[in-house]
Design a protein around this motif. Structure first.
Motif, PDB file in Angstrom:
ATOM      1  N   THR A 118       3.545 -17.947 -12.370  1.00 51.29           N
ATOM      2  CA  THR A 118       3.091 -16.442 -12.273  1.00 51.29           C
ATOM      3  C   THR A 118       1.944 -15.857 -12.593  1.00 51.29           C
ATOM      4  O   THR A 118       1.365 -16.483 -13.581  1.00 51.29           O
ATOM      5  CB  THR A 118       4.306 -15.820 -13.338  1.00 51.29           C
ATOM      6  N   THR A 140       4.458 -18.863  -7.686  1.00 57.91           N
ATOM      7  CA  THR A 140       5.566 -18.257  -6.787  1.00 57.91           C
ATOM      8  C   THR A 140       5.285 -16.654  -6.736  1.00 57.91           C
ATOM      9  O   THR A 140       5.759 -15.996  -5.834  1.00 57.91           O
ATOM     10  CB  THR A 140       6.868 -18.513  -7.096  1.00 57.91           C
ATOM     11  N   SER A 141       4.655 -15.930  -7.958  1.00 57.12           N
ATOM     12  CA  SER A 141       4.485 -14.479  -7.638  1.00 57.12           C
ATOM     13  C   SER A 141       3.220 -14.240  -8.212  1.00 57.12           C
ATOM     14  O   SER A 141       2.751 -14.802  -9.214  1.00 57.12           O
ATOM     15  CB  SER A 141       5.710 -13.885  -8.448  1.00 57.12           C
ATOM     16  N   VAL A 162       3.998 -18.723  -2.666  1.00 53.36           N
ATOM     17  CA  VAL A 162       3.994 -17.406  -3.078  1.00 53.36           C
ATOM     18  C   VAL A 162       4.960 -16.516  -2.227  1.00 53.36           C
ATOM     19  O   VAL A 162       4.833 -16.494  -1.226  1.00 53.36           O
ATOM     20  CB  VAL A 162       2.661 -16.763  -3.126  1.00 53.36           C
ATOM     21  N   THR A 163       5.839 -16.311  -3.119  1.00 52.58           N
ATOM     22  CA  THR A 163       7.091 -15.471  -2.325  1.00 52.58           C
ATOM     23  C   THR A 163       6.868 -13.973  -2.467  1.00 52.58           C
ATOM     24  O   THR A 163       7.638 -12.932  -1.969  1.00 52.58           O
ATOM     25  CB  THR A 163       8.484 -16.239  -2.534  1.00 52.58           C
ATOM     26  N   SER A 164       6.112 -13.433  -3.388  1.00 57.25           N
ATOM     27  CA  SER A 164       6.220 -12.350  -4.070  1.00 57.25           C
ATOM     28  C   SER A 164       4.560 -11.670  -4.479  1.00 57.25           C
ATOM     29  O   SER A 164       4.178 -12.485  -5.135  1.00 57.25           O
ATOM     30  CB  SER A 164       7.156 -12.028  -5.187  1.00 57.25           C
ATOM     31  N   ILE A 165       4.149 -10.692  -3.862  1.00 56.31           N
ATOM     32  CA  ILE A 165       2.891 -10.184  -4.236  1.00 56.31           C
ATOM     33  C   ILE A 165       3.084  -8.849  -4.662  1.00 56.31           C
ATOM     34  O   ILE A 165       3.844  -7.997  -3.493  1.00 56.31           O
ATOM     35  CB  ILE A 165       2.136 -10.239  -3.026  1.00 56.31           C
ATOM     36  N   GLY A 166       2.776  -8.299  -5.697  1.00 55.57           N
ATOM     37  CA  GLY A 166       3.128  -6.902  -6.019  1.00 55.57           C
ATOM     38  C   GLY A 166       2.356  -5.774  -5.667  1.00 55.57           C
ATOM     39  O   GLY A 166       1.254  -6.050  -4.802  1.00 55.57           O
TER      40      GLY A 166
END
Length: 170
Positions: A118, A140-141, A162-166
Motif C-alpha cells: 500500500t 495493490t493500492s 494495482v487494483t485501486s488508485i485513490g
C-alpha cells in the motif's frame, strides 16, 4: 541482558563525531530530537518495530542523505523526515505510511521494496524534486493524493497488481 526498547529525547544530541548507529529491532519509541545535530551520520535505518517517533529526530543532521524506513508510523503533525539533506528514502515493510514524505521537497529518490502493498494517502504529496518512481508488483493500492503536486514527476511505473488508485492520486 537488557533490551533497548526506547531511544530517549535528545539521547544522542550533538554527538558530532557519531558516524553510524544501529537501531535494534527491540526499539519501539524514538524520542524528540534523539539524533539532534549528529552531523556525521549519513544514513540510518528505522526498524519495523518503531511505533512512535518524536518531533525533529533528525534536526540539524546535515549529512543525513539516506533513510531506510521499515516502520508504519507516520503523522501529518510530525514531519520528522522533513530534513533538507535527505535525498533518498527506501521503504520496506508492508506499506508506505500516510503523509510520510509530505512536502519533502528535496527528496530525489524513493525506492519501494518488494513486499510493500500500500502507498497510503498523501505519502509523497508535494515531493517536487521527485522525477521517477517504480512501483513494485507487490503494491495493490495507491491512496488519495499519494503523488499530488509532484510537479516534476516525469515517469512512473504502475504494475498490473494495482487494483485501486485513490482520488487525486496524481
Amino acid at each position: 541482558v537488557y533490551k533497548v526498547t526506547a531511544i530517549g529525547e535528545n539521547a544522542f544530541a550533538e554527538c558530532e563525531k557519531l558516524t553510524f548507529i544501529n537501531i535494534p529491532n527491540t526499539v519501539k519509541t524514538i524520542g524528540m530530537r534523539a539524533f539532534y545535530a549528529c552531523s556525521e551520520i549519513t544514513e540510518i535505518t528505522i526498524p519495523s518495530t518503531v511505533t512512535s517517533i518524536g518531533m525533529q529526530i533528525f534536526y540539524k543532521c546535515t549529512s543525513l542523505t539516506t533513510v531506510y524506513y521499515n516502520s508504519t508510523y507516520s503523522s501529518s503533525n510530525n514531519p520528522f523526515l522533513y530534513v533538507s539533506s535527505i535525498k533518498k528514502v527506501v521503504f520496506g515493510g508492508t506499506s508506505v505510511p500516510s503523509d510520510i514524505l509530505r512536502e519533502c521537497t528535496n527528496i530525489t529518490e524513493v525506492v519501494i521494496s518488494d513486499g510493500v502493498t500500500t502507498l497510503s494517502s498523501s505519502a509523497f504529496y508535494k515531493c517536487t524534486s521527485l522525477k521517477h518512481i517504480t512501483i513494485p508488483n507487490s503494491v495493490t493500492s495507491i491512496g488519495d493524493y499519494a503523488f499530488r503536486e509532484c510537479t516534476n514527476l516525469m515517469s512512473i511505473t504502475i504494475p498490473d497488481s494495482v487494483t485501486s488508485i485513490g482520488n487525486y492520486a496524481f
